[in-house]
Design an enzyme around this catalytic site. Structure first.
Site, PDB file in Angstrom:
ATOM      1  N   ASP A   1      29.266 -33.730   2.063  1.00  0.00           N
ATOM      2  CA  ASP A   1      28.761 -33.561   3.631  1.00  0.00           C
ATOM      3  C   ASP A   1      27.070 -33.436   3.512  1.00  0.00           C
ATOM      4  O   ASP A   1      26.526 -34.221   4.124  1.00  0.00           O
ATOM      5  CB  ASP A   1      29.177 -32.124   3.895  1.00  0.00           C
ATOM      6  CG  ASP A   1      30.709 -32.042   4.218  1.00  0.00           C
ATOM      7  OD1 ASP A   1      31.095 -33.141   4.598  1.00  0.00           O
ATOM      8  OD2 ASP A   1      31.055 -30.935   4.142  1.00  0.00           O
TER       9      ASP A   1
ATOM     10  N   HIS B   1      35.361 -37.463   2.695  1.00  0.00           N
ATOM     11  CA  HIS B   1      35.880 -37.017   1.526  1.00  0.00           C
ATOM     12  C   HIS B   1      36.930 -37.963   0.875  1.00  0.00           C
ATOM     13  O   HIS B   1      38.090 -37.335   0.369  1.00  0.00           O
ATOM     14  CB  HIS B   1      36.638 -35.698   1.976  1.00  0.00           C
ATOM     15  CG  HIS B   1      35.490 -34.680   2.713  1.00  0.00           C
ATOM     16  ND1 HIS B   1      34.187 -34.522   1.915  1.00  0.00           N
ATOM     17  CD2 HIS B   1      35.276 -34.107   3.788  1.00  0.00           C
ATOM     18  CE1 HIS B   1      33.613 -33.313   2.743  1.00  0.00           C
ATOM     19  NE2 HIS B   1      33.979 -33.297   3.766  1.00  0.00           N
TER      20      HIS B   1
ATOM     21  N   ASP C   1      33.584 -31.829  13.578  1.00  0.00           N
ATOM     22  CA  ASP C   1      33.942 -33.034  13.312  1.00  0.00           C
ATOM     23  C   ASP C   1      35.120 -33.034  12.133  1.00  0.00           C
ATOM     24  O   ASP C   1      34.520 -32.766  10.952  1.00  0.00           O
ATOM     25  CB  ASP C   1      32.444 -33.614  12.758  1.00  0.00           C
ATOM     26  CG  ASP C   1      32.570 -35.066  12.017  1.00  0.00           C
ATOM     27  OD1 ASP C   1      33.707 -35.696  11.876  1.00  0.00           O
ATOM     28  OD2 ASP C   1      31.606 -35.834  11.970  1.00  0.00           O
TER      29      ASP C   1
ATOM     30  N   HIS D   1      35.055 -37.116   9.885  1.00  0.00           N
ATOM     31  CA  HIS D   1      34.339 -37.443   8.710  1.00  0.00           C
ATOM     32  C   HIS D   1      35.170 -37.390   7.477  1.00  0.00           C
ATOM     33  O   HIS D   1      34.763 -38.108   6.725  1.00  0.00           O
ATOM     34  CB  HIS D   1      33.125 -36.693   8.770  1.00  0.00           C
ATOM     35  CG  HIS D   1      33.041 -35.328   8.029  1.00  0.00           C
ATOM     36  ND1 HIS D   1      33.874 -34.336   8.912  1.00  0.00           N
ATOM     37  CD2 HIS D   1      33.102 -34.838   6.912  1.00  0.00           C
ATOM     38  CE1 HIS D   1      33.952 -33.196   7.961  1.00  0.00           C
ATOM     39  NE2 HIS D   1      33.436 -33.441   6.739  1.00  0.00           N
TER      40      HIS D   1
ATOM     41  N   HIS E   1       1.054  -1.217   0.021  1.00  0.00           N
ATOM     42  CA  HIS E   1       0.204  -0.049   0.037  1.00  0.00           C
ATOM     43  C   HIS E   1       0.856   1.333  -0.130  1.00  0.00           C
ATOM     44  O   HIS E   1       0.434   2.419   0.089  1.00  0.00           O
ATOM     45  CB  HIS E   1      -0.751  -0.159   1.287  1.00  0.00           C
ATOM     46  CG  HIS E   1      -1.727  -1.266   1.538  1.00  0.00           C
ATOM     47  ND1 HIS E   1      -1.396  -2.413   2.248  1.00  0.00           N
ATOM     48  CD2 HIS E   1      -3.123  -1.650   0.865  1.00  0.00           C
ATOM     49  CE1 HIS E   1      -2.100  -3.265   2.205  1.00  0.00           C
ATOM     50  NE2 HIS E   1      -3.121  -2.984   1.293  1.00  0.00           N
TER      51      HIS E   1
HETATM   52 FE1  FES Z   1       0.123  -2.124   3.522  1.00  0.00          FE
HETATM   53 FE2  FES Z   1       2.885  -2.403   3.738  1.00  0.00          FE
HETATM   54  S1  FES Z   1       1.675  -0.645   3.254  1.00  0.00           S
HETATM   55  S2  FES Z   1       1.405  -3.907   4.142  1.00  0.00           S
END
Ligand code: FES
Length: 453
Positions: A367, A214, A206, A209, A104
């Protein structure tokens, strides 16, 4: 149900119950009491040099944006819009004047303040107290020789105290040369279908191992027996590193762990390109002066700063094990080199780190294969409730008198693993930092008192 965490870890007798790797309830507790309280690695200073530079990461599963402020300090925020929870910063990293939420359009300054709300007078005719709805700031942020850490816990001990003797081992990477370190190239990110503790524990404890897991890589890339034999001449037999090394040790304290051989050769690392070996040899005098012989000569050391920052000396890989539920971990692998290394050497470090420990690295694959298979086995009820043996080197812990700090043992031991899980259990079963620390101190006191030397 209430879980008796301490009953799952028996560090005195060297046993662990593997349901700690699968239980969703334990995982939730980890997010709250490990990732919600410990100092966690966020970024390297070199990644955000200028005001407005930001880097996106995680603390546990919480998305975090780390931002360089106008005054040069660093702040970190939960990357979550205070309106309806959207992420406010999307790029992996960059430079910005503000973070604008894509849902928003609320906009936050780089210091976290909510500065812009679209249609504010119409949408909030009753008034909106914007100062109340800034981004949530990570409680404490601190740096150690270029590495930036954060914690949500205002009562956590300070970063130096948290690192304790582990700082001495970390300096082997961060303080080899004047000018410190920097991150080179991009960050490799991938997921492995296993619990985060398999990775963190292995890097803490470890070395054992490597001989077996390896073995094929060692055969392909290590010195050929016939070449070694030629170098030695007739009458002598080529012998493995654990027989020829000057010494070898494991360190395990406060949940952290380190281990390495030290040899006569500053360039002895089979995983790296020739340029890197040459570089280690050429810069050895400076490293010797800054770090002393033991750290300057260390070979291929493995390390974990509790809980999830691991690195390997020599190979220049530094990684964070971000937990993704009890059955998955997301690896972020950085290449860290000396800032003053020549550009071609930095490129060689990056190539070497990618080849051995990138997502398709030949050692990384060895690994991961183990951890993924173990996680599958632990889907079985019987398997995840059957105790595992963690007895290696029990009772052989000692305090050294050659300047190597902390609780140590021979390299082939599980001192660091026992310490890792004991500290883990202490944190999960304690209400406060102080309570957890007192339990860990008491465990370590007994350990040293009971050791043979
Ligand atoms: Fe609405 Fe960020 S402005 S969720």
């Amino acid at each position: 149900k209430t879980i008796d965490i301490q009953a799952l870890i028996d560090s005195k007798n060297g046993q662990v119950t593997p349901s700690i790797y699968t239980d969703p309830e334990i995982y939730e507790l980890e997010l709250e009491r490990i990732f919600g309280r410990c100092w966690l690695f966020l970024a390297h200073e070199s990644q955000i040099p200028k005001a407005g530079d930001f880097f996106n990461t995680y603390m546990g599963e919480d998305p975090i944006v780390v931002v360089r402020q106008k005054d040069g300090t660093v702040k970190a925020f939960l990357n979550q819009c205070r309106h309806r929870s959207m992420r406010v910063s999307y790029a992996d990293s960059g430079n910005t004047k503000a973070f604008t939420c894509p849902y928003h359009g609320w906009s936050y300054a780089t210091n976290g303040d909510l500065i812009e709300v679209p249609l504010e007078p119409r949408a909030y005719p009753q008034g909106l107290c914007k100062s109340k709805w800034g981004l949530q700031e990570v409680t404490k942020v601190a740096s150690y020789k270029g590495l930036i850490f954060g914690t949500w816990d205002e009562n956590a001990v300070n970063l130096e105290e948290y690192m304790g003797d582990m700082a001495w081992y970390l300096d082997g990477v961060l303080d080899r040369r004047e000018g410190g370190t920097e991150i080179v190239g991009g960050i490799h990110k991938w997921t492995i279908d296993c619990n985060w503790k398999f990775a963190a524990e292995q890097f803490a404890s470890d070395q054992y191992h490597a001989l077996f897991s390896h073995a094929s890589a060692v055969q392909v890339l290590g010195a050929k027996p016939e070449d070694e034999q030629k170098a030695l001449g007739s009458g002598q037999t080529a012998r493995p590193v654990w027989e020829t090394a000057k010494d070898a040790l494991q360190f395990g304290q406060d949940g952290h762990g380190s281990g390495f051989f030290f040899t006569e050769k500053p360039d002895a690392n089979v995983w790296v390109d020739g340029e890197v070996s040459d570089y280690y040899r050429e810069t050895y005098p400076e490293a010797l002066e800054r770090l002393g012989e033991i750290r300057a000569l260390r070979l291929a050391g493995h390390n974990t700063l509790f809980p999830t920052l691991s690195w390997l000396n020599g190979t220049a890989t530094l990684r964070v094990w971000h937990p993704r539920g009890p059955n998955q971990v997301e690896v972020w692998a950085f290449c860290i080199t000396d800032k003053n290394a020549p550009e071609e050497v930095k490129a060689a470090f990056e190539r070497s780190a990618t080849r051995a420990f990138g997502p398709a690295g030949f050692l990384e694959q060895d690994d991961s294969e183990n951890w993924v298979e173990i996680q599958k086995i632990l889907r079985g009820h019987r398997a995840r409730n059957s105790q595992l043996c963690m007895e290696m080197g029990m009772g052989n812990e000692k305090i050294r008198d050659d300047g190597v700090p902390g609780i140590t043992n021979y390299i082939f031991s599980e001192t660091a693993a026992r310490g890792f899980y004991q500290h883990w259990a202490n944190l999960l079963s304690s209400q406060t930092w102080q309570e957890a620390k007192a339990k860990t101190d008491a465990y370590q006191k007994t350990l040293v008192e009971n050791s043979k030397e």
